[in-house]
Design a protein around this motif. Structure first.
Motif, PDB file in Angstrom:
ATOM      1  N   ILE A 147       1.001  -1.214  -0.102  1.00 28.48           N
ATOM      2  CA  ILE A 147       0.179   0.075   0.121  1.00 28.48           C
ATOM      3  C   ILE A 147       0.844   1.225   0.077  1.00 28.48           C
ATOM      4  O   ILE A 147       0.787   2.225  -0.894  1.00 28.48           O
ATOM      5  CB  ILE A 147      -0.922   0.007   1.205  1.00 28.48           C
ATOM      6  CG1 ILE A 147      -2.008  -1.065   1.032  1.00 28.48           C
ATOM      7  CG2 ILE A 147      -1.606   1.365   1.297  1.00 28.48           C
ATOM      8  CD1 ILE A 147      -2.679  -1.114   2.044  1.00 28.48           C
ATOM      9  N   ILE A 175      -6.879  -3.964  -0.958  1.00 22.73           N
ATOM     10  CA  ILE A 175      -7.008  -2.321  -1.330  1.00 22.73           C
ATOM     11  C   ILE A 175      -5.463  -2.174  -1.820  1.00 22.73           C
ATOM     12  O   ILE A 175      -5.179  -1.471  -2.985  1.00 22.73           O
ATOM     13  CB  ILE A 175      -6.963  -1.560  -0.068  1.00 22.73           C
ATOM     14  CG1 ILE A 175      -8.277  -1.495   0.469  1.00 22.73           C
ATOM     15  CG2 ILE A 175      -6.604  -0.027  -0.172  1.00 22.73           C
ATOM     16  CD1 ILE A 175      -8.647  -1.039   1.869  1.00 22.73           C
ATOM     17  N   SER A 213      -5.121  -3.805  -5.506  1.00 25.75           N
ATOM     18  CA  SER A 213      -6.006  -2.942  -6.708  1.00 25.75           C
ATOM     19  C   SER A 213      -5.479  -1.557  -6.783  1.00 25.75           C
ATOM     20  O   SER A 213      -5.609  -1.273  -8.024  1.00 25.75           O
ATOM     21  CB  SER A 213      -7.349  -2.822  -6.106  1.00 25.75           C
ATOM     22  OG  SER A 213      -7.451  -1.781  -4.923  1.00 25.75           O
ATOM     23  N   SER A 214      -4.586  -1.099  -5.833  1.00 26.27           N
ATOM     24  CA  SER A 214      -3.832  -0.028  -6.049  1.00 26.27           C
ATOM     25  C   SER A 214      -2.703   0.088  -7.177  1.00 26.27           C
ATOM     26  O   SER A 214      -2.331   0.894  -7.724  1.00 26.27           O
ATOM     27  CB  SER A 214      -3.562   0.818  -5.078  1.00 26.27           C
ATOM     28  OG  SER A 214      -2.179   0.085  -4.284  1.00 26.27           O
ATOM     29  N   GLU A 219      -8.104   6.954  -2.520  1.00 27.88           N
ATOM     30  CA  GLU A 219      -7.674   5.885  -1.497  1.00 27.88           C
ATOM     31  C   GLU A 219      -7.963   6.334  -0.098  1.00 27.88           C
ATOM     32  O   GLU A 219      -8.200   5.267   0.765  1.00 27.88           O
ATOM     33  CB  GLU A 219      -6.319   5.613  -1.855  1.00 27.88           C
ATOM     34  CG  GLU A 219      -6.145   4.198  -2.012  1.00 27.88           C
ATOM     35  CD  GLU A 219      -4.946   3.743  -3.133  1.00 27.88           C
ATOM     36  OE1 GLU A 219      -3.956   3.893  -2.445  1.00 27.88           O
ATOM     37  OE2 GLU A 219      -5.305   3.122  -4.121  1.00 27.88           O
ATOM     38  N   VAL A 252     -11.620   5.732   1.019  1.00 31.74           N
ATOM     39  CA  VAL A 252     -11.793   4.540   1.182  1.00 31.74           C
ATOM     40  C   VAL A 252     -11.210   3.658   2.401  1.00 31.74           C
ATOM     41  O   VAL A 252     -12.173   2.968   3.112  1.00 31.74           O
ATOM     42  CB  VAL A 252     -11.118   3.580   0.095  1.00 31.74           C
ATOM     43  CG1 VAL A 252     -11.466   2.215   0.214  1.00 31.74           C
ATOM     44  CG2 VAL A 252     -12.180   4.128  -1.315  1.00 31.74           C
ATOM     45  N   ALA A 253      -9.900   4.025   2.759  1.00 36.22           N
ATOM     46  CA  ALA A 253      -9.148   3.669   3.709  1.00 36.22           C
ATOM     47  C   ALA A 253      -9.865   3.889   5.003  1.00 36.22           C
ATOM     48  O   ALA A 253     -10.265   3.029   5.963  1.00 36.22           O
ATOM     49  CB  ALA A 253      -7.767   3.857   3.712  1.00 36.22           C
ATOM     50  N   VAL A 274     -13.125   1.909   5.481  1.00 38.03           N
ATOM     51  CA  VAL A 274     -13.174   0.780   5.807  1.00 38.03           C
ATOM     52  C   VAL A 274     -12.507   0.465   7.310  1.00 38.03           C
ATOM     53  O   VAL A 274     -12.932  -0.558   7.849  1.00 38.03           O
ATOM     54  CB  VAL A 274     -12.047   0.030   5.012  1.00 38.03           C
ATOM     55  CG1 VAL A 274     -11.329  -1.203   5.343  1.00 38.03           C
ATOM     56  CG2 VAL A 274     -12.877  -0.179   3.513  1.00 38.03           C
ATOM     57  N   VAL A 312     -15.508   4.537  -4.130  1.00 35.12           N
ATOM     58  CA  VAL A 312     -15.059   3.398  -5.080  1.00 35.12           C
ATOM     59  C   VAL A 312     -15.465   3.585  -6.207  1.00 35.12           C
ATOM     60  O   VAL A 312     -14.744   3.258  -7.380  1.00 35.12           O
ATOM     61  CB  VAL A 312     -15.744   2.180  -4.388  1.00 35.12           C
ATOM     62  CG1 VAL A 312     -16.204   1.219  -5.333  1.00 35.12           C
ATOM     63  CG2 VAL A 312     -14.827   1.723  -3.301  1.00 35.12           C
ATOM     64  N   GLU A 332     -12.828   5.820  -7.563  1.00 33.62           N
ATOM     65  CA  GLU A 332     -11.427   5.045  -7.695  1.00 33.62           C
ATOM     66  C   GLU A 332     -11.553   4.132  -9.202  1.00 33.62           C
ATOM     67  O   GLU A 332     -10.657   3.733  -9.522  1.00 33.62           O
ATOM     68  CB  GLU A 332     -11.225   4.025  -6.559  1.00 33.62           C
ATOM     69  CG  GLU A 332     -10.138   4.635  -5.613  1.00 33.62           C
ATOM     70  CD  GLU A 332      -9.580   3.660  -4.881  1.00 33.62           C
ATOM     71  OE1 GLU A 332     -10.214   3.134  -3.864  1.00 33.62           O
ATOM     72  OE2 GLU A 332      -8.691   2.745  -5.175  1.00 33.62           O
ATOM     73  N   ALA A 364     -15.176  -3.690  -6.905  1.00 38.83           N
ATOM     74  CA  ALA A 364     -15.594  -2.618  -5.932  1.00 38.83           C
ATOM     75  C   ALA A 364     -16.949  -3.441  -5.454  1.00 38.83           C
ATOM     76  O   ALA A 364     -17.267  -2.982  -4.260  1.00 38.83           O
ATOM     77  CB  ALA A 364     -15.775  -1.578  -6.818  1.00 38.83           C
ATOM     78  N   LEU A 372     -16.349  -5.730  -2.633  1.00 34.50           N
ATOM     79  CA  LEU A 372     -15.949  -5.323  -1.492  1.00 34.50           C
ATOM     80  C   LEU A 372     -17.204  -4.730  -0.871  1.00 34.50           C
ATOM     81  O   LEU A 372     -17.133  -4.941   0.448  1.00 34.50           O
ATOM     82  CB  LEU A 372     -15.105  -4.153  -1.943  1.00 34.50           C
ATOM     83  CG  LEU A 372     -13.579  -4.509  -1.751  1.00 34.50           C
ATOM     84  CD1 LEU A 372     -12.800  -3.176  -2.096  1.00 34.50           C
ATOM     85  CD2 LEU A 372     -13.179  -5.058  -0.389  1.00 34.50           C
TER      86      LEU A 372
END
Lengths: 161, 364, 169, 343
Positions: free
Chosen positions: C58, D127, D130-131, D164, D167-168, D171, D212, D215, D257, D260
């Motif tokens: 990450i 995560i 997918s990044s 991101e 999203v983080a 989550v 999402v 993203e 997405a 998730l």
């Protein structure tokens, strides 16, 4: 012809103002089909337009038209004519200024008065090959840059060589 | 380590330059520094062509200028010719002309809303606009046999009278349209993203607008009440009651709201014209070969895109000496750079869409 | 089996690391840097340090390497130009890897002396233990590191701002 | 011996193949569904010629793209140009390894799990993996040696990095409640809690969903490939099979997405109200079907949004992330942490 102006107080006023200001400098004036057309000389074009814009409220340039009089002109007349169609908000009055010009002569650009003249002058340059001095970027607008001729001149051939 | 200015060529093949237009764009990151339109990719030399066609032959050619509003072009040209000849058009023909030009205005504005929304990314609106435009085109087809390049009018009036079927079609269409407009308004007018994209973008001041010769809805969006239908009425527009909507901000949102309002006003005019349609002739006697005595004339009408003017100079033969068209798209296009400077790259597309340009008209 | 995968990732990370510094094109270097980072995270996974591996992906692959790419595009760096450096930076550039190598040998030496196995590593890499350590024993280094990052952030903002002023206004 | 070999080697391999194919099959379904649904929203018909109701259209599309000329124009950085479509597609497919597509099913003595890998930090891994697709996007844009792709790539990097963070954070609020980053645990905790987290933490879900969508570069956040300004964004210069990779990757990302969203906020493979005895008959339907139904809903939502909204402008998009979503998600976490520790 000018007598018909009686029914149009606004245009009459404008015409009288022009007469007073540029007594002998106007080369002529006609009033046909509700349209006032004043013929000006190349030298006092800018001052007439300035006068019309600042003192008579003709704040917009409607269009500029180029004419090639090759087939119709009489002996001693100039070949091209440029028309400036002016317009005023409010009051919805129109006036047409006519200037004759020969092939090698240049007209002053009126870009500083009406920004709308930018592309109009470029179009006339492109189509008739007439130059405007003081225009910010006088390049061809429709035809490719390497094109040599001027399509709207009357001697431009209609068919291939 | 600064970002260098990017020179970007938009077009002539680009999805949203509305035809074969090329824009030379200078960007500083995403901010627009300079926009230079490059024209001429669709130049067909129409004005030269006109000098070698008879007056009647020119009428169908004018359809090819603004192909989204062909009937308005017909009307503009014919009114100039009729003014030059000094003919009076019968009242019934004038009303029919008004009905069709207003239908054409509806078609043009509906297409505009669709294209503009599509430029901003709302692609459904495009098809909502088009499905209604389709009905209008069907009416045209019923009347003249053609959908796009209609050639609906002739010198001296209209070629055929309208029958009951066409009147029925128009009436059903007028009843249907407000619902679709409401759909479009639901999708866009209150939408936050739409407002973000349009309010305060592409602003032009009234002074600049006048100096640049801007006309049509774009001019009215700056607060100047200028509609030739009202100010210099032609073709019996003085008989109808309608408003000229204006707004004050001169941004994209105002232009969008204005055009929707104009659609409503146009429907009003059509309804009035259908209700008060006078009886009588639809075509005055005009000689088969038109020879017009030397003279010159300039006449302009309020086309959907702005002021459409025709300058005609005759020389006594059956062909004009010179026809100059003042096309609204060409004039409006000049103001693109003024509206775009300092905005973001995406706004160029939106501003270009809001100006309602048609390349057939710009390049002539 | 686990050993094989470990060796695979270890070799891969070394090869990509070498490729980073031998590439002429900085964009290719960045590509191999990303691969290198990913293979290092693979090493973490084989050591059952899942959390560190995920964080590696990450933070490094998803964040830092992307920023490198961004910078390269912005300053339009196409070719590396050999540069004459002064003595002190030169000394610095050679000293840091040297110290690192010495450290690695020292760790090896200690490991041979005391002996260790993967399970200990895995035990200390559990999220609970890791977070406890960060917020108790190592709280000062942790906070100092965050201050450093903040300083970097502000510094880059200052530099970028200056450029903007010279450029447009 | 042979039994354990089957359990240890053959079944995982089959699972990997199925999980690798699952997103691709969903991509095909989505391509067809999107074109049909958007067409119905827009009062059109959409593709309806190839097969029943045009159901074979995606296959025909794929065949066309496969046999189309693959143009690599001059001035391209070949290595990066060729590697980026692969990076984009595989990063999104790889992430499916950690997504539970269903619960555990007992076949005889063998417990068949509907996931390939279980990791205590599965959520972080998804995560992170997918990044990686950012690389594909930016390398693709840069290596094309053309200005539209470059602008598109720059935009997409800024966009993905910005979104991101929310999203983080959203989550993170899930992790607060489930106390685990293991995807399977998260679903099981929702079963224990008796309520899906999406209804418990609506603010987190809304932030998560907006971010999402951003993203995945979908409308109304499809700026990197905004066709009205950037033609096609970072993949303008791609054609043929490489373009198909980008195309599939976009849809695979949407499926990811949605998965998730389903697993984190809407109970994964669980039926609605898993603890209510009166509704226990819902457990008869296998978990995979529930999961599929739920992700179809979210995939439909993607299409619905696309058919309705105009596109954001770039500055508005960044402003939305940094001035609204990130502060809001921080506040959200603060409130949740407060409630969690005192209630």
């Amino acid at each position: 012809m000018i007598e018909k102006l009686e029914n149009y107080p606004l245009l009459k006023q404008v015409y009288q103002n022009l007469e007073n200001r540029f007594a002998g400098a106007l080369l002529g004036a006609t009033f046909e089909k509700d349209e006032l057309c004043v013929t000006a000389d190349r030298s006092n074009l800018i001052s007439i337009l300035e006068f019309l814009k600042n003192d008579n409220g003709f704040n917009a340039l409607n269009d500029m038209v180029g004419l090639d009089n090759m087939n119709t002109k009489k002996e001693g007349e100039k070949r091209f004519t440029i028309l400036y169609l002016l317009y005023r908000f409010p009051g919805s009055a129109r006036i047409r200024i006519k200037v004759d010009i020969d092939e090698n002569e240049t007209l002053p650009s009126i870009y500083s008065l009406y920004r709308a003249s930018d592309w109009a002058e470029r179009e006339i340059y492109d189509m008739f090959g007439l130059n405007f001095s003081g225009h910010p970027g006088l390049t061809r607008i429709y035809m490719p840059d390497e094109f040599k001729d001027f399509p709207l001149r009357k001697d431009f051939p209609l068919e291939g060589k | 380590m600064a970002f260098k200015e990017i020179l970007l060529n938009m077009g002539p093949q680009h999805p949203s330059t509305h035809g074969v237009l090329r824009l030379k764009v200078a960007l500083d990151n995403e901010v627009v520094m300079k926009v230079t339109p490059v024209l001429g990719y669709l130049h067909r030399g129409m004005e030269k062509l006109f000098e070698n066609r008879t007056y009647q032959q020119i009428t169908p050619l004018t359809d090819r200028f603004d192909y989204l509003a062909a009937i308005s072009n017909n009307l503009g040209y014919l009114l100039a010719v009729e003014k030059l000849m000094g003919i009076e058009v019968p009242k019934r023909a004038q009303y029919i002309r008004v009905i069709f030009t207003e239908l054409q205005r509806l078609a043009s504005h509906l297409a505009w809303v669709g294209f503009f929304a599509n430029d901003i990314g709302a692609m459904s609106v495009l098809l909502y606009g088009f499905i209604e435009r389709e009905d209008i085109l069907e009416i045209f087809e019923e009347y003249s046999g053609a959908r796009l390049t209609v050639h609906a009018f002739r010198v001296g009036g209209v070629p055929t009278d309208i029958n009951d079927k066409i009147i029925d079609m128009i009436n059903t269409f007028i009843l249907k349209l407000p619902k679709r407009i409401a759909d479009i308004e639901t999708l866009l007018t209150g939408n936050r993203i739409w407002k973000h994209r349009t309010i305060g973008v592409g602003v032009i001041s009234p002074e600049d607008a006048i100096s640049l010769g801007l006309t049509g809805p774009s001019l009215r969006s700056t607060g100047i009440k200028w509609d030739i239908r009202k100010d210099i009425p032609y073709s019996s527009y003085q008989d109808f009651q309608f408003e000229v909507p204006t707004s004050a901000n001169g941004d994209l949102y105002d232009r969008y709201v204005l055009r929707l309002e104009e659609i409503k006003q146009s429907m009003r005019i059509i309804r009035q014209a259908l209700d008060t349609l006078p009886q009588g002739e639809t075509l005055t006697k005009v000689p088969r070969v038109l020879k017009i005595a030397p003279g010159e004339v300039f006449h302009s009408i309020e086309a959907p895109k702005g002021e459409l003017g025709f300058y005609i100079k005759s020389n006594g033969t059956d062909k004009p000496e010179r026809v100059k068209m003042k096309s609204p798209s060409f004039i409006n296009m000049q103001s693109l750079e003024t509206m775009c400077l300092g905005n973001l790259f995406a706004d160029i597309v939106a501003v270009l869409g809001s100006l309602d340009i048609v390349l057939g008209e710009i390049d002539k | 089996m686990a050993m094989m995968i470990f060796i695979f990732f270890a070799v891969l990370s070394v090869i990509t690391a070498v490729l980073i510094i031998t590439q002429k094109n900085p964009m290719h270097s960045v590509l191999y840097l990303a691969f290198s980072v990913l293979s290092v995270s693979g090493l973490f996974f084989t050591l059952q340090a899942d959390f560190l591996g995920a964080i590696q992906i990450i933070v490094y692959a998803g964040g830092i390497v992307v920023l490198y790419v961004f910078v390269i595009i912005i300053i339009n760096l196409n070719q590396l130009v050999p540069e004459k450096r002064k003595l002190f930076p030169r000394f610095f550039i050679t000293a840091v890897p040297l110290v690192l190598i010495i450290e690695i040998f020292y760790v090896f030496y200690k490991k041979i002396k005391t002996g260790s196995d993967i399970s200990i590593v895995a035990e200390s890499m559990k999220i609970e233990n890791l977070s406890k350590m960060l917020l108790t024993d190592y709280v000062i280094p942790f906070e100092v590191a965050s201050v450093l990052l903040l300083a970097v952030l502000i510094g880059s903002l200052v530099i970028a701002r200056k450029e903007l002023k010279n450029d447009t206004k | 011996m042979s039994n354990s070999l089957a359990a240890d080697l053959i079944i995982p391999i089959i699972k990997i193949i199925i999980v690798g194919l699952f997103p691709l099959i969903m991509v095909m379904v989505m391509v067809w569904l999107e074109r049909r649904v958007v067409a119905f929203i827009q009062l059109r018909l959409g593709p309806n010629r190839v097969g029943f109701q045009g159901i074979l259209q995606p296959i025909v599309d794929a065949i066309k793209l496969f046999f189309k000329e693959d143009i690599t124009h001059t001035g391209v950085d070949k290595v990066l140009f060729n590697i980026s479509p692969v990076l984009v597609l595989f990063s999104s497919i790889l992430a499916f390894c950690f997504i539970p597509l269903g619960g555990t099913m007992q076949i005889g003595t063998y417990n068949l799990n509907f996931w390939v890998a279980e990791s205590p930090v599965g959520l972080l891994l998804i995560i992170g993996i997918s990044s990686i697709s950012v690389f594909g996007v930016i390398f693709g844009g840069w290596s094309s040696n053309s200005k539209y792709p470059l602008l598109g790539a720059l935009r997409s990097v800024v966009q993905i990095l910005s979104y991101e963070i929310p999203v983080a954070f959203s989550v993170l609020s899930i992790i607060f409640f489930s106390q685990s980053m293991n995807m399977i645990d998260i679903v099981n905790r929702q079963k224990d809690a008796g309520i899906w987290y999406g209804f418990m933490l609506p603010v987190s879900f809304v932030i998560f969903w907006i971010s999402v969508v951003a993203e995945t570069n979908r409308a109304p956040f499809d700026l990197p490939e905004a066709e009205s300004e950037l033609v096609a964004g970072f993949h303008t210069e791609y054609s043929g099979i490489k373009f198909a990779y980008f195309y599939m990757a976009e849809y695979a990302h949407m499926v990811l997405a949605s998965s998730l969203a389903v697993v984190l906020f809407f109970g994964g493979w669980l039926p609605p109200f898993p603890n209510v005895a009166a509704l226990s008959f819902l457990h008869v339907i296998p978990g995979f079907v529930w999961y599929l139904l739920k992700i179809m809903f979210f995939l439909y939502l993607f299409i619905w949004i696309r058919g309705t909204f105009p596109r954001y402008r770039f500055d508005e998009l960044v402003r939305l992330a940094w001035k609204w979503l990130i502060p809001l998600s921080l506040l959200n976490i603060l409130v949740i942490a407060f409630v969690r520790s005192f209630a």
